[in-house]
Motif scaffolding. Structure first.
Motif, PDB file in Angstrom:
ATOM      1  N   PHE A   8      -1.976 -21.031  13.923  1.00  0.00           N
ATOM      2  CA  PHE A   8      -1.352 -20.765  12.623  1.00  0.00           C
ATOM      3  C   PHE A   8      -2.340 -20.069  11.689  1.00  0.00           C
ATOM      4  O   PHE A   8      -2.022 -19.032  11.089  1.00  0.00           O
ATOM      5  CB  PHE A   8      -0.853 -22.067  12.004  1.00  0.00           C
ATOM      6  N   ALA A   9      -3.540 -20.607  11.559  1.00  0.00           N
ATOM      7  CA  ALA A   9      -4.543 -19.994  10.681  1.00  0.00           C
ATOM      8  C   ALA A   9      -4.941 -18.615  11.188  1.00  0.00           C
ATOM      9  O   ALA A   9      -5.118 -17.676  10.395  1.00  0.00           O
ATOM     10  CB  ALA A   9      -5.769 -20.899  10.577  1.00  0.00           C
ATOM     11  N   ARG A  10      -5.072 -18.467  12.511  1.00  0.00           N
ATOM     12  CA  ARG A  10      -5.410 -17.153  13.059  1.00  0.00           C
ATOM     13  C   ARG A  10      -4.293 -16.154  12.794  1.00  0.00           C
ATOM     14  O   ARG A  10      -4.538 -14.979  12.492  1.00  0.00           O
ATOM     15  CB  ARG A  10      -5.669 -17.263  14.568  1.00  0.00           C
ATOM     16  N   GLY A  11      -3.050 -16.625  12.895  1.00  0.00           N
ATOM     17  CA  GLY A  11      -1.913 -15.731  12.712  1.00  0.00           C
ATOM     18  C   GLY A  11      -1.824 -15.175  11.306  1.00  0.00           C
ATOM     19  O   GLY A  11      -1.621 -13.968  11.118  1.00  0.00           O
ATOM     20  N   ILE A  12      -1.975 -16.028  10.294  1.00  0.00           N
ATOM     21  CA  ILE A  12      -1.869 -15.532   8.924  1.00  0.00           C
ATOM     22  C   ILE A  12      -3.056 -14.634   8.592  1.00  0.00           C
ATOM     23  O   ILE A  12      -2.909 -13.602   7.932  1.00  0.00           O
ATOM     24  CB  ILE A  12      -1.737 -16.688   7.906  1.00  0.00           C
ATOM     25  N   ARG A  13      -4.237 -14.989   9.081  1.00  0.00           N
ATOM     26  CA  ARG A  13      -5.402 -14.143   8.820  1.00  0.00           C
ATOM     27  C   ARG A  13      -5.197 -12.754   9.430  1.00  0.00           C
ATOM     28  O   ARG A  13      -5.473 -11.726   8.789  1.00  0.00           O
ATOM     29  CB  ARG A  13      -6.658 -14.800   9.390  1.00  0.00           C
ATOM     30  N   SER A  14      -4.694 -12.699  10.647  1.00  0.00           N
ATOM     31  CA  SER A  14      -4.450 -11.423  11.305  1.00  0.00           C
ATOM     32  C   SER A  14      -3.393 -10.615  10.566  1.00  0.00           C
ATOM     33  O   SER A  14      -3.513  -9.392  10.418  1.00  0.00           O
ATOM     34  CB  SER A  14      -4.022 -11.661  12.754  1.00  0.00           C
ATOM     35  N   ALA A  15      -2.351 -11.295  10.069  1.00  0.00           N
ATOM     36  CA  ALA A  15      -1.280 -10.597   9.353  1.00  0.00           C
ATOM     37  C   ALA A  15      -1.803  -9.954   8.076  1.00  0.00           C
ATOM     38  O   ALA A  15      -1.425  -8.823   7.734  1.00  0.00           O
ATOM     39  CB  ALA A  15      -0.152 -11.572   9.031  1.00  0.00           C
ATOM     40  N   VAL A  16      -2.680 -10.654   7.360  1.00  0.00           N
ATOM     41  CA  VAL A  16      -3.244 -10.079   6.136  1.00  0.00           C
ATOM     42  C   VAL A  16      -4.184  -8.927   6.482  1.00  0.00           C
ATOM     43  O   VAL A  16      -4.174  -7.877   5.825  1.00  0.00           O
ATOM     44  CB  VAL A  16      -3.984 -11.149   5.315  1.00  0.00           C
ATOM     45  N   GLU A  17      -4.981  -9.105   7.513  1.00  0.00           N
ATOM     46  CA  GLU A  17      -5.927  -8.058   7.909  1.00  0.00           C
ATOM     47  C   GLU A  17      -5.200  -6.755   8.250  1.00  0.00           C
ATOM     48  O   GLU A  17      -5.704  -5.663   7.976  1.00  0.00           O
ATOM     49  CB  GLU A  17      -6.757  -8.520   9.112  1.00  0.00           C
ATOM     50  N   ARG A  18      -4.010  -6.882   8.837  1.00  0.00           N
ATOM     51  CA  ARG A  18      -3.259  -5.676   9.203  1.00  0.00           C
ATOM     52  C   ARG A  18      -2.823  -4.873   7.980  1.00  0.00           C
ATOM     53  O   ARG A  18      -2.454  -3.704   8.099  1.00  0.00           O
ATOM     54  CB  ARG A  18      -2.035  -6.046  10.052  1.00  0.00           C
ATOM     55  N   GLN A  19      -2.873  -5.498   6.811  1.00  0.00           N
ATOM     56  CA  GLN A  19      -2.479  -4.802   5.589  1.00  0.00           C
ATOM     57  C   GLN A  19      -3.660  -4.151   4.866  1.00  0.00           C
ATOM     58  O   GLN A  19      -3.483  -3.576   3.791  1.00  0.00           O
ATOM     59  CB  GLN A  19      -1.766  -5.777   4.645  1.00  0.00           C
ATOM     60  N   ARG A  20      -4.856  -4.242   5.433  1.00  0.00           N
ATOM     61  CA  ARG A  20      -5.999  -3.546   4.819  1.00  0.00           C
ATOM     62  C   ARG A  20      -5.732  -2.042   4.804  1.00  0.00           C
ATOM     63  O   ARG A  20      -5.266  -1.464   5.784  1.00  0.00           O
ATOM     64  CB  ARG A  20      -7.277  -3.824   5.600  1.00  0.00           C
ATOM     65  N   GLY A  21      -6.030  -1.432   3.674  1.00  0.00           N
ATOM     66  CA  GLY A  21      -5.782  -0.004   3.531  1.00  0.00           C
ATOM     67  C   GLY A  21      -4.336   0.324   3.218  1.00  0.00           C
ATOM     68  O   GLY A  21      -3.991   1.492   3.023  1.00  0.00           O
ATOM     69  N   ARG A  22      -3.496  -0.698   3.172  1.00  0.00           N
ATOM     70  CA  ARG A  22      -2.089  -0.500   2.823  1.00  0.00           C
ATOM     71  C   ARG A  22      -1.781  -1.348   1.585  1.00  0.00           C
ATOM     72  O   ARG A  22      -2.149  -0.984   0.472  1.00  0.00           O
ATOM     73  CB  ARG A  22      -1.192  -0.849   4.010  1.00  0.00           C
ATOM     74  N   ALA A  23      -1.149  -2.507   1.763  1.00  0.00           N
ATOM     75  CA  ALA A  23      -0.833  -3.337   0.600  1.00  0.00           C
ATOM     76  C   ALA A  23      -2.068  -4.037   0.044  1.00  0.00           C
ATOM     77  O   ALA A  23      -2.195  -4.225  -1.172  1.00  0.00           O
ATOM     78  CB  ALA A  23       0.238  -4.365   0.965  1.00  0.00           C
TER      79      ALA A  23
END
Length: 697
Positions: A424-439
């Motif tokens: 769960f913690a890895r999943g949310i961290r990865s989801a936020v990281e994917r938004q770097r340079g975007r949102a």
């Protein structure tokens, strides 16, 4: 070689000429008065339940409800045992709230054997003290009935489907309050049947969808009949957008330049100003989020197993052939168990016809200009990144990710994530990281929603779900660790819970449901830990990667106080999808004073060729517009609410999306035509947004 686009347009034109609309409604019957309390009436036909019913001198019937029964009110019997209302579309009840508090009055129209769900039709109306209104109950699910039964698949609403009332055999009408905490008083002056219905020949009903994705067997204001009409609509709208470029005293973000200059941080934040919560935009101006979800050109509908519903699907090698697609894993409805199914997107096909090959760019530009013109300032959840990343309108982003679920849990949209599993913690961290340079780091991004409409149940449900999961479930292990720390000896837990486990391993292997009364305190304690862990883990990941942006919560639809209080502890803004007629009095539990935002609401009507109103029905487009203005004005008066987001930008497909939802809930229809009545209401409130908010007591 024949131009494929011209050939496709030719097919559309020929289909329209050869298959005109059929089944137009006959003249509406005159209203039939069922009860008129301004004239003498038979009081023996009135029954009460935890209520008093008193005639008011030839003027009205006064109903005074108690609080002992969950549904106190009156039952009004048919004078001649039954009414035949088969010619009518709906029942209207004329009401006035003569009490001192807000009241929601419910009406149920019954056949024999009615139980609140079957053999009846329902409606409700919320009235403030002293207010009058008309409560409407639809007698059939659509304005059309079929001459014979016909099974139609893949739609929540359709002519002749899901009918729960036989209008020819109505025996009684109930008026009541639902689970009132205080007594209520309301007057009834008249009840009548109104409106007409159209009976369509079941033998010729199919096909019933035209080449634009519209209902064939009816006509209405705004319906598209030709490709030329699409082009003329685009031209007419350009003139309107020029006439209404947007409200004055707004900065680039839509913040209020006529108000105070607050601290500018370069990002959106929250602040309490003059007793009300606000968003503050990157330039330090007061900002109230007036937005809409799903700003996207797409609205696909499944076509597998029902290609015959459509009069003219385009050839696969035509320009519109690109709008065929596929779907899978529908959570509900006919396509739930279909691993893959074909779809077609009439919305995008219509945009191609309307704007030409550059339609994606034109539509994106028009969408931004529309929102500004309408007095809206937020592109909200599930919108097209290609549109909001143009950075012309503030937006909210949504984060979703896969993680292990609590196997013992259930929910409308699926199981609940296991927040104690490291995934769960890895999943949310990865989801936020994917938004770097975007949102992430984008000043136009107000903040992030994470998940949507999770099934929070009651304040023991997630603890019970953990116990009913397999031994290896991380949440179950965490709960048992808490119990072992508290009780030490399994015998002490058995004494408290009234159980007979021989060892802690027996409890770990068990999937039995606990005694809620005996184990209640422990269940509630772990539920609170579960909820707080959920919000804390997400908050920590967001603030580590996107420290300057807001955590907007999980968009509560079903919630209890424990979950809401956990959200208020960790979220910058607590979000609710609140499908009510008013949120003026919406508050967080326990007198918590934190900002909230409405992530979804809508109203719909059935006078524009659609088959379902959505979750909150209205009588017609004018009533829909009125309900919109009332809802947003109520939110503006609420000191905790910092925004409302309408669900959604475009109508759902007439024949339904993946799960069958086919609601008339758009600001624009499937042909990209704005609904003028609703847009007038949106614009009226939007242009006056900040004056209303600042002047509210």
């Amino acid at each position: 070689m024949t131009n494929p686009r011209c050939f496709w347009l030719f097919l559309c034109a020929i289909a329209a000429l050869m298959c005109p609309e059929t089944g137009r409604a006959a003249a509406e019957p005159p209203p039939q008065v069922l009860w008129d309390f301004s004239r003498p009436f038979n009081t023996t036909l009135i029954q009460t339940t935890d209520a008093q019913a008193t005639p008011q001198g030839g003027r009205a019937l006064l109903v005074e409800t108690g609080t002992k029964h969950p549904y106190p009110g009156v039952t009004l019997k048919a004078p001649r045992e039954r009414w035949d209302l088969s010619r009518y579309r709906s029942v209207e009840v004329f009401l006035k709230n003569t009490g001192t508090s807000n009241v929601t009055i419910h009406c149920r129209v019954d056949n024999p054997g009615a139980d609140g769900r079957t053999n009846c039709a329902n409606g409700s109306l919320r009235l403030e003290p002293g207010a009058s209104g008309v409560l409407t109950v639809a007698l059939s699910t659509t304005p059309w009935r079929l001459s014979a039964p016909l099974e139609l698949i893949g739609m929540r609403g359709a002519p002749g489907q899901n009918e729960r009332l036989n209008p020819a055999n109505v025996t009684q009408i109930l008026l009541f309050a639902g689970n009132p905490k205080t007594p209520h008083r309301f007057e009834v002056t008249q009840i009548r049947a109104v409106g007409g219905v159209t009976t369509l020949d079941a033998k010729t009903f199919i096909p019933f969808i035209d080449e634009f994705g519209q209902f064939i067997h009816a006509d209405w204001p705004g319906k598209i009949h030709s490709v030329a009409e699409l082009a003329s609509r685009a031209k007419a709208e350009e003139a309107e957008l020029a006439k209404f470029p947007g409200p004055t005293q707004r900065n680039q973000y839509g913040g209020y330049t006529g108000g105070p200059q607050l601290k500018a941080t370069g990002f959106f934040r929250v602040e309490k100003y003059q007793g009300k919560w606000w968003l503050v935009d990157p330039e330090g101006r007061l900002f109230w989020s007036h937005g809409v979800d799903c700003v996207t050109p797409s609205s696909p509908t499944p076509i597998s197993d029902r290609e015959h519903y459509f009069r003219q699907l385009p050839p696969a090698d035509s320009p519109a052939g690109r709008f065929y697609g596929s779907g899978g894993s529908a959570p509900h409805g006919y396509y739930q168990d279909k691993p893959r199914f074909r779809t077609f997107d009439f919305a995008q096909a219509n945009l191609l016809l309307k704007y030409g090959e550059s339609w994606p760019q034109v539509h994106a530009d028009v969408s931004h200009r529309r929102l500004r013109s309408w007095g809206m300032n937020t592109i909200a959840n599930w919108s097209d990144a290609a549109i909001y990343e143009m950075r012309r309108t503030p937006y909210t982003a949504n984060l979703s990710f896969r993680s292990k679920m609590v196997e013992g849990s259930t929910g409308y949209w699926g199981k609940f994530p296991d927040v104690f599993d490291p995934e769960f913690a890895r999943g949310i961290r990865s989801a936020v990281e994917r938004q770097r340079g975007r949102a992430v780091g984008d000043p136009w991004c107000i903040g992030f929603f994470v998940h949507n409409e999770l099934s929070w149940g009651d304040d023991t449900s997630l603890a019970v779900a953990a116990l009913q999961s397999p031994p290896e479930q991380a949440a179950k292990k965490a709960f048992l660790e808490d119990l072992q720390t508290k009780y030490g000896d399994i015998a002490k837990l058995n004494a408290a819970w009234q159980t007979t486990y021989a060892t802690w391993d027996d409890l770990r292997r068990s999937t039995n449901r606990p005694n809620l009364k005996a184990a209640g305190a422990d269940l509630r304690a772990f539920y609170t830990r579960f909820a707080e862990t959920y919000f804390r883990v997400i908050r920590d990941a967001l603030k580590e990667v996107a420290p300057n942006q807001l955590y907007l919560g999980c968009r509560f639809a079903w919630v209890n106080d424990a979950a809401a209080m956990a959200a208020a502890k960790y979220c910058d803004v607590v979000s609710y999808n609140r499908y009510d007629y008013s949120v003026a009095n919406h508050r967080l539990p326990g007198n918590l004073d934190r900002p909230t935002i409405i992530g979804e609401f809508h109203f719909g009507a059935l006078d524009r060729g659609m088959f379902h109103t959505g979750l909150r029905p209205t009588a017609n487009q004018e009533d829909r517009a009125r309900k919109y203005a009332e809802y947003v004005r109520g939110a503006l008066r609420n000191p905790q609410i910092v925004g409302t987001h309408w669900f959604q930008y475009r109508d759902q497909a007439t024949t339904g999306r993946f799960d069958g939802e086919n609601y008339q809930i758009g600001l624009v229809d499937i042909c990209d035509t704005p609904y003028p009545e609703t847009i007038r209401a949106v614009r009226e409130v939007g242009y006056d947004l900040y004056r209303i908010r600042l002047s509210a007591p």
